[in-house]
Scaffold this motif. Structure first.
Motif, mmCIF file in Angstrom:
data_model
loop_
_atom_site.group_PDB
_atom_site.id
_atom_site.type_symbol
_atom_site.label_atom_id
_atom_site.label_comp_id
_atom_site.label_asym_id
_atom_site.label_seq_id
_atom_site.Cartn_x
_atom_site.Cartn_y
_atom_site.Cartn_z
ATOM 1 N N SER A 192 0.819 -1.205 0.000
ATOM 2 C CA SER A 192 0.000 0.000 0.000
ATOM 3 C C SER A 192 0.860 1.266 0.000
ATOM 4 C CB SER A 192 -0.919 0.017 1.225
ATOM 5 O OG SER A 192 -1.855 -1.029 1.171
ATOM 6 N N TYR B 175 0.481 5.343 1.489
ATOM 7 C CA TYR B 175 -0.271 6.063 2.510
ATOM 8 C C TYR B 175 -0.201 7.563 2.232
ATOM 9 C CZ TYR B 175 0.114 1.547 4.800
ATOM 10 O OH TYR B 175 0.052 0.197 5.080
ATOM 11 N N ARG C 145 -9.016 12.742 1.368
ATOM 12 C CA ARG C 145 -9.859 11.594 1.016
ATOM 13 C C ARG C 145 -10.207 11.595 -0.470
ATOM 14 N NH1 ARG C 145 -11.072 8.759 5.350
ATOM 15 N NH2 ARG C 145 -11.234 9.804 7.375
ATOM 16 N N GLN D 71 -7.210 10.185 -2.208
ATOM 17 C CA GLN D 71 -7.100 8.764 -1.867
ATOM 18 C C GLN D 71 -8.081 7.940 -2.689
ATOM 19 O OE1 GLN D 71 -9.636 7.087 0.362
ATOM 20 N NE2 GLN D 71 -8.592 5.123 0.056
ATOM 21 N N THR D 72 -9.295 8.450 -2.834
ATOM 22 C CA THR D 72 -10.303 7.734 -3.622
ATOM 23 C C THR D 72 -9.887 7.623 -5.079
ATOM 24 O OG1 THR D 72 -12.072 8.461 -2.134
ATOM 25 C CG2 THR D 72 -12.723 7.741 -4.350
ATOM 26 N N SER E 292 -6.874 5.236 -5.419
ATOM 27 C CA SER E 292 -7.200 3.857 -5.066
ATOM 28 C C SER E 292 -7.785 3.071 -6.229
ATOM 29 C CB SER E 292 -8.179 3.824 -3.887
ATOM 30 O OG SER E 292 -7.537 4.236 -2.708
ATOM 31 N N PRO F 229 -3.386 0.325 -4.413
ATOM 32 C CA PRO F 229 -3.840 0.390 -3.017
ATOM 33 C C PRO F 229 -3.298 1.639 -2.319
ATOM 34 C CG PRO F 229 -2.875 -1.764 -3.532
ATOM 35 C CD PRO F 229 -2.528 -0.852 -4.663
ATOM 36 N N VAL F 230 -4.192 2.547 -1.932
ATOM 37 C CA VAL F 230 -3.809 3.796 -1.272
ATOM 38 C C VAL F 230 -4.693 3.992 -0.049
ATOM 39 C CG1 VAL F 230 -3.641 6.308 -1.494
ATOM 40 C CG2 VAL F 230 -3.009 4.846 -3.419
ATOM 41 N N VAL F 231 -4.081 4.351 1.070
ATOM 42 C CA VAL F 231 -4.783 4.511 2.343
ATOM 43 C C VAL F 231 -4.569 5.945 2.830
ATOM 44 C CG1 VAL F 231 -4.964 3.695 4.723
ATOM 45 C CG2 VAL F 231 -4.366 2.083 2.884
ATOM 46 N N ALA F 232 -5.643 6.625 3.243
ATOM 47 C CA ALA F 232 -5.538 7.953 3.843
ATOM 48 C C ALA F 232 -5.268 7.801 5.335
ATOM 49 C CB ALA F 232 -6.822 8.741 3.611
ATOM 50 N N ILE F 233 -4.310 8.553 5.858
ATOM 51 C CA ILE F 233 -3.906 8.384 7.253
ATOM 52 C C ILE F 233 -3.902 9.709 8.002
ATOM 53 C CG2 ILE F 233 -2.547 6.289 6.947
ATOM 54 C CD1 ILE F 233 -0.032 8.064 6.808
ATOM 55 N N GLN G 298 1.961 -0.637 8.333
ATOM 56 C CA GLN G 298 2.257 -2.066 8.248
ATOM 57 C C GLN G 298 2.488 -2.712 9.612
ATOM 58 O OE1 GLN G 298 5.413 -2.622 5.249
ATOM 59 N NE2 GLN G 298 3.781 -3.424 3.958
#
Length: 331
Positions: free
Chosen positions: A140, A142, A155, A158-159, A162, A166-170, A232
């Motif tokens: 992923s 981030y 967000r 990120q959308t 994605s 694979p991308v995650v907003a943190i 992770q």
């Protein structure tokens, strides 16, 4: 969407292909052999994200304003690359995808009209040759900004990303940068020795040195008042405990990282730069631990020694043996 990727190396090439495959209009910046290869044959991607071959627009310098910019250069090249394209990208949204601690601040300084974000990628990718990237470990990426919670604009990106990878907003991106800095201690010793990350971790003496470099990074971050972000499975509580444990127990951390990489040799981005005859980003990895440690009075002799050895390899082209490294850095 019109998306520009500044720097078409391993990660830049990866995101350029994945975004183009997702239907976006992608332009990349490159130079020399990389530019020629992309113009003549596009960018090929294989390995962990599957096989893809995309033809993207390639330029030395952007000539029109995109809606989104990904800065994927090495950390030491970021300021020059951003400044080179500032006339057309200032005002666009910018995501800085690179190692180190300074990338987002550099973008904000040079692009005062832009909304700037950071991205941390755990993807392991080999720049096999100009125009060809192999993913050795898919993972992923981030995205975030600042030290606060995720906002709506983060967000949104990120959308969009994605849909391609694979991308995650943190939350607390700054804390996550420090966690990634600890992870990036995997890079220095492979660059010094010329060996893969897996081979370095398998060597008892080098693994002990790598563990010590990670512990120094955690102790410096702690002294700087950092709350380490979660990446992770690594987070503030585990990293603080890691820094207090006896070093022989702490070696479990690089061993776990090695297990996640699988068997395909992971050269690390710093060694890949050296093999291409380029300057490495060691000053923004082990070197930044030394820099930040000096501001809070935390000794960082292991990271200082690793930084010096990589600079020596840059100058001479000769890698010391594992035994020579172990003899030089005695723990």
């Amino acid at each position: 969407m019109r998306i520009a990727v500044i720097g078409a190396g391993a990660l830049g090439g990866t995101f350029a292909v994945l975004l183009a495959r997702a239907g976006h209009e992608v332009t990349v910046t490159a130079r020399g052999a990389g530019l020629a290869a992309i113009r003549s044959g596009g960018i090929r991607l294989d390995g962990g994200f599957g096989e893809a071959h995309e033809w993207v627009h390639a330029l030395e310098r952007l000539d029109e304003t995109p809606e989104l910019v990904l800065v994927c250069t090495k950390a030491q090249d970021a300021a020059a690359a951003i400044d080179d394209n500032a006339a057309v990208i200032d005002g666009a949204s910018v995501i800085v995808l690179q190692n180190g601690l300074d990338g987002v601040a550099t973008a904000e300084r040079l692009l005062p009209r832009s909304s700037c974000f950071g991205a941390l990628s755990i993807i392991a990718a080999n720049y096999t040759e100009p125009g060809h990237v192999t993913i050795t470990t898919p993972a992923s990426t981030y995205i975030g900004r600042g030290s606060g919670p995720v906002d709506d604009e983060t967000r949104r990106w990120q959308t969009l990303l994605s849909a391609a990878a694979p991308v995650v907003a943190i939350d607390d991106f700054v804390g996550a940068q420090w966690t990634k800095l600890v992870v990036n201690m995997l890079n220095g010793l492979p660059a010094a020795t010329g060996l893969s990350v897996q081979t370095v971790v398998a060597h008892r003496g080098l693994r002990r040195i790598m563990t010590a470099s990670m512990r120094e990074a955690v102790r410096v971050g702690t002294a700087r008042g950092i709350r380490f972000g979660t990446l992770q499975g690594l987070g503030d509580r585990r990293l603080r405990l890691f820094a207090r444990l006896p070093i022989w127990i702490g070696q479990l951390l690089p061993l776990l990282m090695k297990a996640r990489m699988g068997t395909v040799p992971n050269l690390g981005s710093t060694l890949q730069s050296l093999r291409r005859g380029q300057r490495s980003e060691i000053d923004h990895l082990n070197g930044v631990v030394v820099r930040e440690g000096s501001t809070v009075g935390i000794p960082t002799p292991v990271n200082a020694a690793i930084t010096a050895m990589v600079h020596e390899v840059e100058a001479s082209g000769v890698h010391p043996t594992p035994d020579a490294v172990s003899a030089r850095i005695r723990l």
